[in-house]
Design a protein around this motif. Structure first.
Motif, mmCIF file in Angstrom:
data_model
loop_
_atom_site.group_PDB
_atom_site.id
_atom_site.type_symbol
_atom_site.label_atom_id
_atom_site.label_comp_id
_atom_site.label_asym_id
_atom_site.label_seq_id
_atom_site.Cartn_x
_atom_site.Cartn_y
_atom_site.Cartn_z
ATOM 1 N N ALA A 167 63.014 75.735 3.110
ATOM 2 C CA ALA A 167 63.441 76.532 1.958
ATOM 3 C C ALA A 167 62.263 77.243 1.305
ATOM 4 O O ALA A 167 62.373 78.407 0.892
ATOM 5 C CB ALA A 167 64.132 75.630 0.942
ATOM 6 N N THR A 168 61.117 76.558 1.207
ATOM 7 C CA THR A 168 59.937 77.159 0.588
ATOM 8 C C THR A 168 59.458 78.375 1.367
ATOM 9 O O THR A 168 59.142 79.427 0.789
ATOM 10 C CB THR A 168 58.795 76.120 0.490
ATOM 11 O OG1 THR A 168 59.240 75.004 -0.287
ATOM 12 C CG2 THR A 168 57.563 76.726 -0.163
ATOM 13 N N VAL A 169 59.411 78.247 2.685
ATOM 14 C CA VAL A 169 59.000 79.376 3.533
ATOM 15 C C VAL A 169 59.943 80.564 3.340
ATOM 16 O O VAL A 169 59.510 81.719 3.254
ATOM 17 C CB VAL A 169 58.952 78.945 5.013
ATOM 18 C CG1 VAL A 169 58.760 80.157 5.928
ATOM 19 C CG2 VAL A 169 57.833 77.945 5.242
ATOM 20 N N ALA A 170 61.239 80.270 3.261
ATOM 21 C CA ALA A 170 62.224 81.341 3.088
ATOM 22 C C ALA A 170 61.991 82.094 1.783
ATOM 23 O O ALA A 170 62.056 83.333 1.740
ATOM 24 C CB ALA A 170 63.633 80.750 3.125
ATOM 25 N N PHE A 171 61.694 81.374 0.704
ATOM 26 C CA PHE A 171 61.462 82.023 -0.587
ATOM 27 C C PHE A 171 60.141 82.795 -0.593
ATOM 28 O O PHE A 171 60.023 83.832 -1.248
ATOM 29 C CB PHE A 171 61.499 80.997 -1.719
ATOM 30 C CG PHE A 171 62.890 80.649 -2.167
ATOM 31 C CD1 PHE A 171 63.670 81.571 -2.848
ATOM 32 C CD2 PHE A 171 63.434 79.408 -1.893
ATOM 33 C CE1 PHE A 171 64.959 81.269 -3.256
ATOM 34 C CE2 PHE A 171 64.720 79.087 -2.301
ATOM 35 C CZ PHE A 171 65.490 80.023 -2.979
ATOM 36 N N PHE A 172 59.133 82.282 0.124
ATOM 37 C CA PHE A 172 57.888 83.036 0.260
ATOM 38 C C PHE A 172 58.140 84.361 0.958
ATOM 39 O O PHE A 172 57.642 85.419 0.546
ATOM 40 C CB PHE A 172 56.857 82.217 1.051
ATOM 41 C CG PHE A 172 55.853 81.498 0.190
ATOM 42 C CD1 PHE A 172 54.932 82.194 -0.574
ATOM 43 C CD2 PHE A 172 55.822 80.113 0.158
ATOM 44 C CE1 PHE A 172 54.007 81.534 -1.368
ATOM 45 C CE2 PHE A 172 54.902 79.431 -0.631
ATOM 46 C CZ PHE A 172 53.999 80.146 -1.391
ATOM 47 N N ARG A 173 58.919 84.318 2.021
ATOM 48 C CA ARG A 173 59.197 85.536 2.791
ATOM 49 C C ARG A 173 59.971 86.564 1.974
ATOM 50 O O ARG A 173 59.812 87.769 2.167
ATOM 51 C CB ARG A 173 59.977 85.175 4.056
ATOM 52 C CG ARG A 173 59.130 84.476 5.122
ATOM 53 C CD ARG A 173 59.962 84.087 6.329
ATOM 54 N NE ARG A 173 59.129 83.536 7.394
ATOM 55 C CZ ARG A 173 59.609 82.988 8.504
ATOM 56 N NH1 ARG A 173 60.926 82.918 8.691
ATOM 57 N NH2 ARG A 173 58.795 82.515 9.415
ATOM 58 N N LYS A 174 60.810 86.085 1.059
ATOM 59 C CA LYS A 174 61.588 86.993 0.215
ATOM 60 C C LYS A 174 60.788 87.499 -0.981
ATOM 61 O O LYS A 174 61.290 88.305 -1.761
ATOM 62 C CB LYS A 174 62.855 86.285 -0.276
ATOM 63 C CG LYS A 174 63.860 86.019 0.832
ATOM 64 C CD LYS A 174 65.097 85.312 0.292
ATOM 65 C CE LYS A 174 66.100 85.035 1.401
ATOM 66 N NZ LYS A 174 67.314 84.331 0.910
ATOM 67 N N GLY A 175 59.554 87.008 -1.139
ATOM 68 C CA GLY A 175 58.701 87.450 -2.240
ATOM 69 C C GLY A 175 59.033 86.822 -3.576
ATOM 70 O O GLY A 175 58.546 87.283 -4.626
ATOM 71 N N LEU A 176 59.832 85.752 -3.576
ATOM 72 C CA LEU A 176 60.220 85.110 -4.828
ATOM 73 C C LEU A 176 59.209 84.058 -5.276
ATOM 74 O O LEU A 176 59.258 83.589 -6.410
ATOM 75 C CB LEU A 176 61.606 84.468 -4.680
ATOM 76 C CG LEU A 176 62.760 85.468 -4.501
ATOM 77 C CD1 LEU A 176 64.036 84.751 -4.128
ATOM 78 C CD2 LEU A 176 62.949 86.278 -5.788
ATOM 79 N N ILE A 177 58.316 83.661 -4.374
ATOM 80 C CA ILE A 177 57.211 82.760 -4.729
ATOM 81 C C ILE A 177 55.914 83.521 -4.507
ATOM 82 O O ILE A 177 55.639 83.986 -3.407
ATOM 83 C CB ILE A 177 57.220 81.472 -3.876
ATOM 84 C CG1 ILE A 177 58.502 80.682 -4.088
ATOM 85 C CG2 ILE A 177 56.004 80.609 -4.207
ATOM 86 C CD1 ILE A 177 58.636 79.461 -3.200
ATOM 87 N N LYS A 178 55.125 83.639 -5.567
ATOM 88 C CA LYS A 178 53.827 84.304 -5.479
ATOM 89 C C LYS A 178 52.751 83.250 -5.713
ATOM 90 O O LYS A 178 52.684 82.643 -6.789
ATOM 91 C CB LYS A 178 53.737 85.446 -6.489
ATOM 92 C CG LYS A 178 54.723 86.568 -6.188
ATOM 93 C CD LYS A 178 54.622 87.698 -7.184
ATOM 94 C CE LYS A 178 55.451 88.894 -6.732
ATOM 95 N NZ LYS A 178 56.864 88.570 -6.474
ATOM 96 N N TRP A 179 51.901 83.044 -4.703
ATOM 97 C CA TRP A 179 50.943 81.934 -4.720
ATOM 98 C C TRP A 179 50.022 81.991 -5.925
ATOM 99 O O TRP A 179 49.746 80.976 -6.559
ATOM 100 C CB TRP A 179 50.141 81.916 -3.420
ATOM 101 C CG TRP A 179 49.129 80.806 -3.363
ATOM 102 C CD1 TRP A 179 47.773 80.912 -3.397
ATOM 103 C CD2 TRP A 179 49.420 79.398 -3.279
ATOM 104 N NE1 TRP A 179 47.203 79.668 -3.326
ATOM 105 C CE2 TRP A 179 48.184 78.722 -3.259
ATOM 106 C CE3 TRP A 179 50.601 78.654 -3.227
ATOM 107 C CZ2 TRP A 179 48.089 77.338 -3.178
ATOM 108 C CZ3 TRP A 179 50.509 77.269 -3.158
ATOM 109 C CH2 TRP A 179 49.272 76.637 -3.133
#
Length: 260
Positions: free
Chosen positions: A59-71
């Motif tokens: 799930a975390t990878v999916a949200f990173f790919r969608k740009g919803l998580i910014k490191w």
């Protein structure tokens, strides 16, 4: 452990993954099932952490790919949740088995009450009640600690905290919740991996089941949402807690019998 029990636990993981994708709380099903299969409390916690980490990572990878998580913005969510999960798991491996036999059913009942009384989240951005810095120093490590020492319901606790305390929109809260949940998962997984208690093959097989269930649950959620699943979680968590409390070897049940 017999092949039949392993097959049942994989099926349980499929169901838990399905429910977790819709309403969260899959650990409310997998952890009690592992305990009822004959694993010790620490073995059940460790094995459950292995199978649940796979889902939170995906799930975390999916949200990173969608740009919803910014490191650059969310990295401290990761680090503080990781620290909390690590400390919680470390404490869980040091606690006597009798303590966990007593506390796990009590925590299950508390989680059931939480799901019953928790406020509905409408998805709109609200005013923050505390600063993000204070939130990172308090709520994130504390919920991460809970995940390390027990686990079920962690994702829901994170999501509600992000919405109610920081005023996040629901989609942003879900994204940061996945990152926090993954961090606390791997923090505690790191400790449990060296405890010698983790049933690795069983955990990996259940992880495959959880992945399949999550895929099915995501499709179901698009159509029907979580209205049906939430009451089911409440009923099942109460039933599982009562089953564990009624075990003759549970110190709490022995104490209650003496008291009454």
């Amino acid at each position: 452990m017999s092949g039949e029990i392993i097959a049942i636990l994989i099926l349980v993981a499929v169901v838990a993954g399905f429910i977790d994708a819709i309403a969260g709380g899959g650990g409310l099903i997998t952890l009690p099932a592992l305990l009822l299969s004959g694993l010790t409390p620490v073995q059940a916690l460790a094995t459950n952490k292995l199978q649940s980490s796979a889902g939170s990572f995906s799930a975390t990878v999916a949200f990173f790919r969608k740009g919803l998580i910014k490191w650059h913005f969310s990295k401290w969510v990761f680090f503080m949740a990781f620290a909390g999960g690590t400390i919680g798991a470390l404490l869980a491996t040091k606690l006597p088995a009798t303590f966990l036999q007593v506390i796990v059913p009590i925590l299950l009942l508390c989680v059931a009450i939480y799901f019953l009384l928790s406020p509905s989240l409408d998805g709109k951005e609200k005013r923050a009640k505390i600063s993000r810095t204070l939130f990172l120093l308090t709520f994130v490590p504390l919920i991460g600690f809970y995940d390390g020492i027990f686990g079920p319901g962690t994702g829901s606790f994170f999501m509600v905290a992000f919405v109610l305390m920081l005023g996040s929109t629901l989609i942003n809260a879900i994204a940061e919740t996945k990152l926090a949940n993954f961090a606390s998962n791997i923090g505690s997984l790191f400790i449990f991996a060296f405890s010698g208690e983790m049933q690795i093959l069983l955990g990996l097989l259940m992880a495959c089941g959880a992945f399949i269930g999550a895929q099915l649950g995501a499709r179901f959620a698009v159509k029907y949402g979580g209205r049906v699943i939430r009451p089911l979680l409440i009923v099942m968590s109460v039933a599982m807690a009562l089953k564990l409390l009624l075990e003759p070897t549970n110190p709490l049940s022995q104490w209650l019998l003496q008291f009454f």
